[in-house]
Design a protein around this motif. Structure first.
Motif, PDB file in Angstrom:
ATOM      1  N   LYS A  29       6.724  -2.658   7.944  1.00 63.26           N
ATOM      2  CA  LYS A  29       7.132  -2.465   6.553  1.00 63.26           C
ATOM      3  C   LYS A  29       5.941  -2.621   5.615  1.00 63.26           C
ATOM      4  O   LYS A  29       5.752  -1.815   4.693  1.00 63.26           O
ATOM      5  N   LYS A  32       3.606   0.373   5.923  1.00 62.15           N
ATOM      6  CA  LYS A  32       4.138   1.532   5.200  1.00 62.15           C
ATOM      7  C   LYS A  32       3.991   1.363   3.693  1.00 62.15           C
ATOM      8  O   LYS A  32       3.747   2.342   2.974  1.00 62.15           O
ATOM      9  N   ASN A  33       4.146   0.104   3.250  1.00 65.58           N
ATOM     10  CA  ASN A  33       3.916  -0.166   1.825  1.00 65.58           C
ATOM     11  C   ASN A  33       2.461   0.117   1.465  1.00 65.58           C
ATOM     12  O   ASN A  33       2.167   0.695   0.414  1.00 65.58           O
ATOM     13  N   GLU A  35       0.504   2.144   3.010  1.00 64.57           N
ATOM     14  CA  GLU A  35       0.350   3.604   3.055  1.00 64.57           C
ATOM     15  C   GLU A  35       0.820   4.231   1.745  1.00 64.57           C
ATOM     16  O   GLU A  35       0.145   5.105   1.183  1.00 64.57           O
ATOM     17  N   ARG A  36       1.961   3.763   1.282  1.00 62.23           N
ATOM     18  CA  ARG A  36       2.502   4.293   0.027  1.00 62.23           C
ATOM     19  C   ARG A  36       1.594   3.927  -1.152  1.00 62.23           C
ATOM     20  O   ARG A  36       1.339   4.754  -2.036  1.00 62.23           O
TER      21      ARG A  36
END
Length: 464
Positions: A29, A32-33, A35-36
């Motif tokens: 998670k 991915k954060n 990455e965002r």
């Protein structure tokens, strides 16, 4: 053996299904954060780059428009002047033709008496002929400017790659943008202490100190007569020493932690990065006597123009001139000799203005450059032994304006609307001829005393 191995396996299985599974889900998670966040950050940076490029285009278009207008004006004025010379020459030609015709008639076909009588009455007609003046025309020219690709890239901005590391950063010593000073963030309410607390006092090796600018709550840059800038810890320890070619006439720390200072003799503002790389940021073309960095990242500079009106100039962080402040709403000059400048939490521009024995004052403008008020140090029921002599000026988290009064060994505290509040420090507090002052993010007041070459730190605000 089986039961023992089974029990250990079940324990490990429990850990993997519980703690490990939960941890890896959280890490995925987080990844991915990140990455965002990376995508969003690059999107924002690209937008800023595009905006910067458009600003460059607008700037160049404005330069072109000004140059074309100048060419058109020169063409119009020159042609008008040539037209006047042409009309005068044509009138002369017309009069000359008439005179030629008259003389031909008198010499070829008229009675001799007519010629004698005409010559007697108009003996100086030929002598009075005066040719129109010649003109010498220097045609306009245009010198092609040279584009320095390296410098142009520096002026455009520099892209810094992000860093991915498995180590935690524990270095909190670098100065960062102080959100508590932002006009968008409401600061906590504090009151002025009855008796400021002296935190420390440090004597330096320099003969005289003029300027101070905090880097963080524990250290500040100082400079004085002659070359060189010192980074001094609040305890008095010298943390660093930066060499300069000339004497710095001001100090300021930018949002990224880099230091900027003006070299008066070279008419250049230099930038010193965190790794001590020195580069030329702004070639002012005039002497500079004080500067500061605003909360938006711009730079305010006190300009000592010799032939022109003295003024304060705003530059962008990459050195582009944005705005100039030199006259009030009535067209009157704002400054006699701007020395120090700072920005308040409401974006007011506060300038310490003094020149010899000319009326000394602190001039406060709003962000658009309109005059808000002038503070002359004359306070009812308060007596200063000597004429108000403002030097360093600073602001704090409450919007107070602090002014070092060198001649009276005092620090004035006024509101952001110009109302006198108190002398927070005087000679009784051990203050002697203060010059530069700076208020850090914890509202600690740093003072450098000129002739004493001494740095003093006071805490003068306390929470309600």
């Amino acid at each position: 053996m089986y039961e023992k191995q089974k029990a250990e396996t079940e324990d490990e299985l429990s850990i993997m299904k519980g703690q490990y599974k939960s941890e890896i889900i959280q890490r995925i998670k987080d990844f991915k954060n990140r990455e965002r966040e990376t995508k969003t950050s690059h999107k924002d940076i690209r937008e800023k780059m595009k905006k910067q490029a458009l600003d460059f285009i607008d700037h160049i278009s404005a330069i072109l428009k000004e140059a074309l207008n100048e060419s058109s004006k020169d063409k119009r004025e020159t042609l008008m002047e040539i037209s006047q010379y042409t009309a005068e020459a044509e009138r002369f030609e017309q009069n000359l033709d008439q005179l030629i015709e008259k003389f031909e008639t008198l010499t070829e076909s008229s009675h001799p008496a007519d010629l004698i009588l005409y010559r007697k009455r108009n003996s100086d007609t030929f002598k009075r002929l005066k040719f129109p003046e010649k003109i010498n025309l220097t045609l306009p020219s245009f010198t092609i400017g040279q584009i320095n690709k390296t410098q142009n890239k520096h002026q455009f901005g520099k892209f810094m790659r992000g860093q991915l590391s498995h180590l935690k950063s524990s270095d909190d010593s670098l100065r960062v943008y102080d959100q508590s000073r932002s006009s968008n963030v409401k600061p906590s309410i504090k009151k002025v202490s009855r008796r400021p607390v002296r935190i420390n006092e440090t004597k330096t090796q320099k003969r005289v100190l003029y300027h101070v600018s905090y880097r963080d709550d524990r250290s500040a840059y100082v400079s004085g007569d002659g070359p060189g800038i010192q980074l001094i810890h609040r305890s008095g320890t010298e943390l660093d020493n930066i060499s300069t070619d000339g004497e710095p006439f001001g100090l300021a720390v930018m949002r990224d932690g880099s230091l900027i200072y003006p070299d008066y003799s070279n008419q250049v503002i230099y930038r010193v990065s965190l790794n001590k790389q020195k580069t030329e940021l702004i070639n002012t073309g005039y002497g500079t006597k004080g500067l500061c960095c605003t909360r938006s990242g711009d730079i305010l500079v006190c300009m000592d123009y010799v032939m022109l009106t003295r003024r304060v100039v705003k530059y962008s962080s990459n050195g582009w001139k944005i705005q100039e402040f030199h006259t009030d709403q009535n067209g009157e000059s704002l400054f006699n000799g701007p020395r120090f400048v700072c920005e308040n939490i409401n974006e007011d521009i506060c300038v310490s203005d003094s020149l010899n024995k000319v009326v000394n004052k602190v001039v406060v403008l709003n962000k658009s450059g309109n005059l808000r008020f002038k503070y002359d140090g004359k306070v009812p029921k308060q007596t200063l032994k000597k004429e108000f002599d403002p030097r360093g000026v600073a602001t704090d988290s409450q919007g107070h304006i602090l002014i070092a009064d060198k001649a009276n060994n005092a620090v004035h505290l006024i509101s952001q609307d110009g109302d006198f509040l108190s002398y927070i420090l005087t000679k009784d507090d051990g203050i002697s001829r203060p010059w530069g002052i700076s208020v850090d993010t914890s509202d600690n007041l740093w003072i450098v005393e000129g002739e004493n070459a001494c740095i003093k730190v006071f805490h003068y605000l306390s929470s309600l």
